[in-house]
Write a protein that holds these residues in place. Structure first.
Motif, PDB file in Angstrom:
ATOM      1  N   GLU A 137      44.185  44.485  30.415  1.00  0.00           N
ATOM      2  CA  GLU A 137      45.378  43.877  29.802  1.00  0.00           C
ATOM      3  C   GLU A 137      46.435  44.943  29.533  1.00  0.00           C
ATOM      4  OE1 GLU A 137      42.221  43.476  28.569  1.00  0.00           O
ATOM      5  OE2 GLU A 137      41.975  41.554  29.599  1.00  0.00           O
ATOM      6  N   GLU A 192      48.111  46.092  32.818  1.00  0.00           N
ATOM      7  CA  GLU A 192      49.173  45.177  33.275  1.00  0.00           C
ATOM      8  C   GLU A 192      50.482  45.466  32.525  1.00  0.00           C
ATOM      9  OE1 GLU A 192      49.574  42.909  35.676  1.00  0.00           O
ATOM     10  OE2 GLU A 192      51.589  42.587  34.859  1.00  0.00           O
ATOM     11  N   SER A 194      40.889  45.832  37.329  1.00  0.00           N
ATOM     12  CA  SER A 194      41.987  46.791  37.413  1.00  0.00           C
ATOM     13  C   SER A 194      42.588  46.797  38.814  1.00  0.00           C
ATOM     14  CB  SER A 194      41.502  48.200  37.049  1.00  0.00           C
ATOM     15  OG  SER A 194      40.967  48.199  35.753  1.00  0.00           O
ATOM     16  N   ILE A 212      44.954  43.999  39.368  1.00  0.00           N
ATOM     17  CA  ILE A 212      46.241  44.226  38.696  1.00  0.00           C
ATOM     18  C   ILE A 212      47.106  45.221  39.462  1.00  0.00           C
ATOM     19  CG2 ILE A 212      47.304  45.227  36.622  1.00  0.00           C
ATOM     20  CD1 ILE A 212      44.831  43.993  35.106  1.00  0.00           C
ATOM     21  N   ARG A 245      49.154  44.147  42.432  1.00  0.00           N
ATOM     22  CA  ARG A 245      50.264  43.206  42.181  1.00  0.00           C
ATOM     23  C   ARG A 245      51.560  43.952  41.861  1.00  0.00           C
ATOM     24  NH1 ARG A 245      46.391  39.725  39.398  1.00  0.00           N
ATOM     25  NH2 ARG A 245      47.130  40.388  37.367  1.00  0.00           N
ATOM     26  N   HIS A 246      51.477  45.289  41.694  1.00  0.00           N
ATOM     27  CA  HIS A 246      52.662  46.088  41.350  1.00  0.00           C
ATOM     28  C   HIS A 246      53.089  46.928  42.565  1.00  0.00           C
ATOM     29  CE1 HIS A 246      52.817  45.167  37.022  1.00  0.00           C
ATOM     30  NE2 HIS A 246      51.544  44.875  37.221  1.00  0.00           N
TER      31      HIS A 246
END
Ligand SMILES: Cc1cc2nc3c(=O)[nH]c(=O)nc-3n(C[C@H](O)[C@H](O)[C@H](O)COP(=O)(O)O)c2cc1C
Length: 387
Positions: free
Chosen positions: A45, A48, A133, A136, A139-140
């Motif tokens: 979390e 992100e 992880s 996440i 996605r960036h």
């Protein structure tokens, strides 16, 4: 062959800055180097949120992410939580921890397997946390993904390929480098024993040429030198060895942007190279960190001996939360326990600067070092002709 890592990654200067602090990562990338965010101490979390922050503050410049995925993990397994593993830690180790904290005036009443601290079951090296992880980070808009402890899992390499993102891996020995190349890694971060954090036993000045020799003249893998590099002149030196750039960590710790507690910043600025010791007391693997009452006790004669990773982390993570809290609260005795991962090069840093100043000093030092070599090679002082 000519391999230009700056062109490949879209950066101006091949200076890589590993940091657990988003401000450092964004500042170095904005300046023209590449910030690499260490995700190893964040829950999914938090990861992100941190990456979203970097995206918003990096001005579209490239940055990387580094995960800690160990190749070999004691007691690891997708079906066991950190709490399950913590319950297997011998009571002698919990008792030793409680005694040590209490000797330094740190409340240790709750220390034990059920007190998981802020990370709970999110110990970053556990497989389920690694999986979350990875979901996440991809996605960036990352420009590089790195792994710290051994050959990255196949899933990480395959997903990076799909996104056309180069994969980097840290190595400290020639044979490890060859295994990484075989696994398909694009960038080797060849790290000497001087480095902060997990490290091998061979110095930067020896391991970098050893790995370059193993790869041969037709290599297609980039090589970044790491360990002890705090100045542009040192960067010029490792590039004179044949490295494509420098990967740094410790030099960013005492910056204004860095996340370290104030007590640690003061200790870092005062440290000599010999204050950065290699010890298993924090993670279970040999790891360079500031010498403190914690490292001395765990490595001393009364110690039950550090446990393998991740067991030792299950002890040290919540313990250091308590130590840092007590130190921040002004407990001078707790301050003796406080420590941080740092390399021997910290002995070369004597003042607090901001990241842009550190970056500029690197560029200037690099030019000065390169200029000296160039003058020498041109025979400007006659030395090159003397044979
Ligand atoms: C505080 C700190 C934490 C580190 N944590 C990690 C990590 O989580 N993953 C990783 O790949 N490397 C980690 N490293 C190692 C750095 O990536 C880098 O290789 C090292 O800092 C280079 O040596 P230097 O500290 O002498 O500059 C860490 C280094 C420091 C100083």
């Amino acid at each position: 062959m000519t391999m230009n890592i700056c062109a490949r990654l879209g950066i101006a200067f091949p200076l890589f800055a590993f940091s657990h602090c988003r401000d450092v990562v964004a500042a170095v990338s904005r300046a023209g180097g590449m910030g690499v965010f260490g995700a190893g101490s964040h829950t999914p979390e938090e990861l992100e949120a941190e990456l979203a922050w970097i995206d918003a503050h990096v001005d579209g410049k490239p940055y990387g992410v580094d995960l800690v995925v160990p190749e070999h993990l004691a007691g690891g397994g997708i079906d066991r939580t950190a709490t399950d593993l913590a319950r297997e830690i011998p009571d002698a180790h919990w008792q030793f921890t409680r005694d040590l904290l209490e000797q330094h005036g740190v409340d240790a009443s709750q220390v034990g397997p059920e007190d998981r601290g802020k990370f709970g079951d999110n110990v970053s090296v556990l497989p389920e946390v690694v999986e979350a992880s990875l979901d996440i980070v991809f996605r960036h808009p990352i420009a590089l993904i790195a792994n710290a402890l051994g050959v990255p899992p196949r899933a990480m390499i395959e997903r990076a390929r799909q996104h056309q993102i180069p994969v980097a891996a840290l190595v400290g020995a020639r044979e490890h480098a060859l295994r990484q190349v075989e696994a398909g890694v694009d960038i080797l971060v060849v790290q000497g024993t001087e480095a902060g954090g997990h490290c091998g036993e061979v110095s930067t000045l020896v391991v970098v040429p050893d790995v370059l020799d193993a790869l041969g003249p037709d290599r297609t893998t980039y090589v970044l030198a790491a360990g002890g590099i705090m100045t542009g002149r040192q960067m010029a030196a490792v590039m004179a060895l044949g490295a494509d750039g420098a990967w740094t960590g410790s030099v960013w710790l005492p910056t204004v942007e860095s996340e370290v507690p104030q007590a640690v910043r003061e200790k870092l600025i005062a440290a000599s190279p010999r204050d950065a010791v290699r010890s298993r007391s924090r993670t279970g693997k040999p790891c360079r960190q500031l010498r403190s009452a914690w490292t001395e006790a765990w490595d001393g004669p009364a110690s039950p001996g550090p446990l393998p990773m991740p067991m030792q982390q299950l002890i040290s993570l919540p313990a250091f939360e308590r130590i840092d809290r007590a130190t921040d609260g002004g407990n001078q005795s707790a301050r003796a326990l406080s420590s941080y991962f740092v390399g021997q090069g910290i002995g070369l840093v004597h003042e607090v600067s901001d990241c842009r100043q550190v970056y500029r000093a690197f560029v200037e030092g690099f030019a000065a070092g390169y200029g000296d070599l160039d003058r020498f090679a041109q025979g400007g002082d006659g030395s090159a002709d003397k044979g």
